[in-house]
Structure formats: structure tokens, C-alpha cells
Write an enzyme that holds these catalytic residues in place. Structure first.
Site, short mmCIF file in Angstrom:
data_model
loop_
_atom_site.label_atom_id
_atom_site.label_comp_id
_atom_site.label_asym_id
_atom_site.label_seq_id
_atom_site.Cartn_x
_atom_site.Cartn_y
_atom_site.Cartn_z
CE LYS A 1 35.98 25.26 21.95
NZ LYS A 1 34.80 24.79 21.16
CB SER B 1 36.46 24.73 17.70
OG SER B 1 35.34 24.77 18.57
CB SER C 1 33.09 22.43 18.25
OG SER C 1 33.26 23.20 17.09
#
Length: 441
Positions: free
Chosen positions: A68, A146, A170
């Protein structure tokens, strides 16, 4: 579902597969239209070299993982899905999580797109585009956030492990919406060094994978610990179902998938009881002054917002700025209220080995319904609240949870969340592995 890391690693060790060939397949997936907007930066040449040089006897054996965009990678800035940090100083070293995956033989294929600064469960990004959920070949749907790009990188075959973070769901939200596995460990297990924070109280460094056995492998690497394995059958565990909160405003397909899953697990021998958990109703009052994420994010972002606020996603800036209103005594009250609430929840679920809930109460909405634009803000925030509601309970609990696919074949993905309080990780993983096997049958 594509072969998982566990099976691919066995093939490499048996020399029926080659790490360079596996990496070529991963890169082909990453370059395919299905991965449009998935990566903010690719590292294909480096990944090829890492795969070619990897020892097949290592844990990850040269297989691909993604990271990420909020994790430090040595020599690169860490923009966290933003444009305001695009030219920030390069990180001097890898984040601990990235370093551990590399040391275990993993090859980093690229940095993945995300909700800006990790502050959304929807997964749209106005700067870098929104990764499209691969579950629907006709209608573009949200990936969830996310950790949006990380999820799609796993679901499309570009990565065996999608390294991400989970502050209010997330990891588990995109895992549920994309039909893969997402494990949120107890937060303290994995160091957050080198990960740009959202909420230092709630952030958890963890990963998405293609199977529960892969989730165990990833967790063992990230946490630098061995999971205690169990040979107990499903009948050896006592499981709870909680209807309070988790089923409010639930989509019919999600409700049907969950009830069918409970029936399947019961048929496989699981002992499942429905219990009440009235303490869940206390959460709105506990978080009434803003919760942890907004004030902790504001503490980190306040100077950057003053300099570069116009470059933020307006929806993210709006949520962060709410943190400016929290008073010191309200923050201290929140810490104390959370501790007391955790004690009440732990007492209520003591005696159960895991709790079963829908990971999220809805299937993936269309991207068009929540895309950037003030005219869609109301729908965006409605969807965001629904997606975060169920999984955020576990973050508030400081607990552990895993989402595994439980939908009927041909239906949009639905996640089954198995969860418990802190440090029950190994039991939750053991039950999830058996539940996954029962559902796959």
C-alpha cells in the site's frame, strides 16, 4: 480463484514451477486492463531480479507481494495516495513490514493505490483514479478501501500478498467486496514503523491473501511469530452470532449469504449460538466527540493542511478537519470510555472461541454512484459509514478478525467476519481455515 501462495510455493520447491515464470505471470496481470489504477508505482524490473535471486526454500520463495502506498520503500517518497506528498523526501529504509516480507523471500511488485491518507472505506481516489473491483465484468464497482489497490492486486493475480493497513476495516472491507481473504491481527503484533499513520490508536499493519492458509503465512512473516496450529474440528469450538448492529440496513444478498453460511457451518459440526451484545449500542455515544481517527489524523496533518490543503481530496480534508474541534479532556474521556467498553465486550464474549458477523452489510456499489463530485457526497458518506460500521467494532475492541468469502457461486462477493478480542488471533485463524474448507465444499 488462482493458485494461492501455499500451493505455488510447493510447486517451486518441487521444481514443477519457476520463480521467474511466476513473476512474469504476476507482471502480466499487473499490466492488464484489470489492474488499471491499481498501482501508483510499479517495480517490475526489481521484482524480476528479486524473484530470480530468491531461494525457493525461503518462506515466500520469490513470489510477488504489493505494498500500500503508505509504506516506506527505500529510495522513494511515501505519498499515501495523495499528490501533496508526491515530492516528499525519499524514505531512507523500508518500512518494517516491507523489510520482513522481503527478508522472507518476497518480491515487491509495486506500490498500490488507496483512499487518500487511508481515510475512507470506499476506495475511490480523485488523483490516481479508482481501481475497479474485478468481481463484475460488466459494471464498474468500488474495490472498497482504504487498501483498494492492494485488494485488486491480489484478486487479479498480480500479487500473492497485498500488504495494507486496517484502521476501521481497511483490509477486511476490500477483502469482502473483492472475494478474497483479509486478516486484521491484534494491532500490537506487527510494528507500524515506516507506515504513514491515520490513527495511532487504531492502525493495524496486516495483509490480504487468496486463502486462509496464506493469511497465516503472511501473518507469521509480518508479526515474526509462529501461529499455534490446532487440530480441533469445527465441533470443538463454540461460536456466537450477534445480530445487534451488524444486521442493520443489510442488503438481502448479504443476509441470505450469511444465513446460508451459518447453516453450512452447523452442518459441518459447528456449535453456533445467537447472543445479544447490547454494549454495541454504546458506540455512537462513546465516539460522539469524533472518535480517534479525526483528531489523531489532524495532529499529523495540521501543518500540511495549512500549506497544501487545496491539494487534498475534499472529502478527506473535511473528515480530518473535524479533529480540530476535539478538546483535550474529550480525548482523555474517549480513551477511558474505550477501555471500559472493551472490558464489557470481552466479558460478554468470554467462553466463545469466535463471533460470526457479516464483514460489511452491503455488496459493492457502483463507482459512478460515489465518484468524486459534490452532487454525490451524500451517497459517498452513506456508503462509507455502512462499510466501516461492522469491521470498525473490532478496531475499537483492539481485537483480531478475518474476512473470508461466503457468497454463492455467481453472486457478488460477500464476506464472513470471524472475530474476537485481542490476542485470540491463532484461534480465529484456526476456525477460519476450517470454515473456509466447509464453505468451499
Amino acid at each position: 480463484m488462482r493458485p494461492d501462495l501455499y500451493a505455488s510455493r510447493l510447486a517451486l520447491r518441487a521444481r514443477t514451477a519457476d520463480a521467474r515464470t511466476e513473476m512474469a505471470r504476476a507482471i502480466a496481470a499487473a499490466e492488464s486492463p484489470a489492474c488499471e489504477h491499481v498501482f501508483t508505482r510499479t517495480l517490475f524490473a526489481e521484482a524480476h531480479r528479486e524473484a530470480a535471486a530468491a531461494d525457493t526454500d525461503t518462506v515466500l520463495a520469490g513470489l510477488s507481494f504489493s505494498a500500500k502506498d503508505l509504506f516506506d520503500v527505500a529510495g522513494q517518497p511515501t505519498p499515501a495516495g495523495s499528490i501533496v506528498l508526491a515530492h516528499a523526501p525519499a524514505a531512507p529504509v523500508d518500512a518494517t513490514a516491507v523489510s520482513r516480507l522481503r527478508a522472507a523471500g518476497g518480491a515487491l511488485i509495486g506500490r498500490t493505490n488507496m483512499s487518500e491518507f487511508a481515510f475512507s472505506g470506499v476506495g475511490v481516489n480523485p488523483h490516481h483514479g479508482t481501481p475497479v473491483n474485478p468481481c463484475d465484468p460488466i459494471t464498474p464497482r468500488i474495490p472498497g478501501g482504504s487498501s483498494s489497490g492492494a485488494a485488486v492486486s491480489v484478486a487479479t493475480g498480480a500479487a500473492f500478498i497485498g500488504l495494507g493497513s486496517d484502521t476501521g476495516g481497511s483490509i477486511r472491507i476490500p477483502a469482502a467486496l473483492n472475494g478474497i481473504v483479509g486478516f486484521k491481527s491484534t494491532a500490537r503484533w506487527v510494528p507500524a514503523d515506516g507506515a504513514l499513520p491515520l490513527s495511532t490508536t487504531l492502525d493495524t499493519v496486516c495483509a490480504m491473501t487468496r486463502s486462509v492458509r496464506d493469511a497465516i503465512i503472511a501473518h507469521e512473516v509480518l508479526a515474526a511469530r509462529r501461529v499455534t496450529r490446532s487440530t480441533l474440528p469445527l465441533a470443538g469450538y463454540r461460536l456466537a452470532v450477534v445480530k445487534d448492529l451488524f444486521f442493520d440496513a443489510i442488503d438481502t444478498p448479504v443476509a441470505h449469504a450469511f444465513e446460508s453460511t451459518v447453516s453450512t457451518l452447523r452442518a459441518a459440526g459447528a456449535r453456533i449460538e445467537e447472543i445479544a451484545l447490547p454494549a454495541l449500542a454504546e458506540l455512537p455515544a462513546i465516539n460522539a466527540t469524533g472518535g480517534f481517527s479525526a483528531p489523531e489524523a489532524y495532529a499529523w496533518h495540521r501543518l500540511l493542511l495549512e500549506r497544501s490543503g487545496a491539494g487534498y481530496d475534499p472529502r478527506v480534508a473535511q473528515r480530518i478537519l473535524k479533529g480540530a474541534a476535539m478538546k483535550a479532556h474529550e480525548y482523555i474521556d474517549l480513551i477511558q470510555a474505550r477501555a471500559a467498553w472493551i472490558a464489557r465486550i470481552e466479558a460478554a464474549i468470554e467462553g466463545f472461541d469466535a463471533v460470526l458477523s457479516p464483514t460489511v452489510p452491503i455488496t459493492a456499489p457502483t463507482i459512478a454512484s460515489v465518484a468524486s463530485g459534490a452532487e454525490r457526497d451524500a451517497e459517498f458518506f452513506r456508503v462509507n459509514a455502512l462499510l466501516l460500521r461492522n469491521p470498525s467494532v473490532v478496531n475499537m475492541l483492539d481485537g483480531c478478525a478475518i474476512s473470508i468469502p461466503c457468497q454463492t457461486h455467481g453472486e457478488l462477493p460477500v464476506g464472513l467476519m470471524l472475530w474476537h478480542a485481542a490476542l485470540h488471533d491463532d484461534t480465529v485463524l484456526a476456525i477460519a481455515e476450517q470454515a473456509e474448507a466447509a464453505l468451499q465444499q
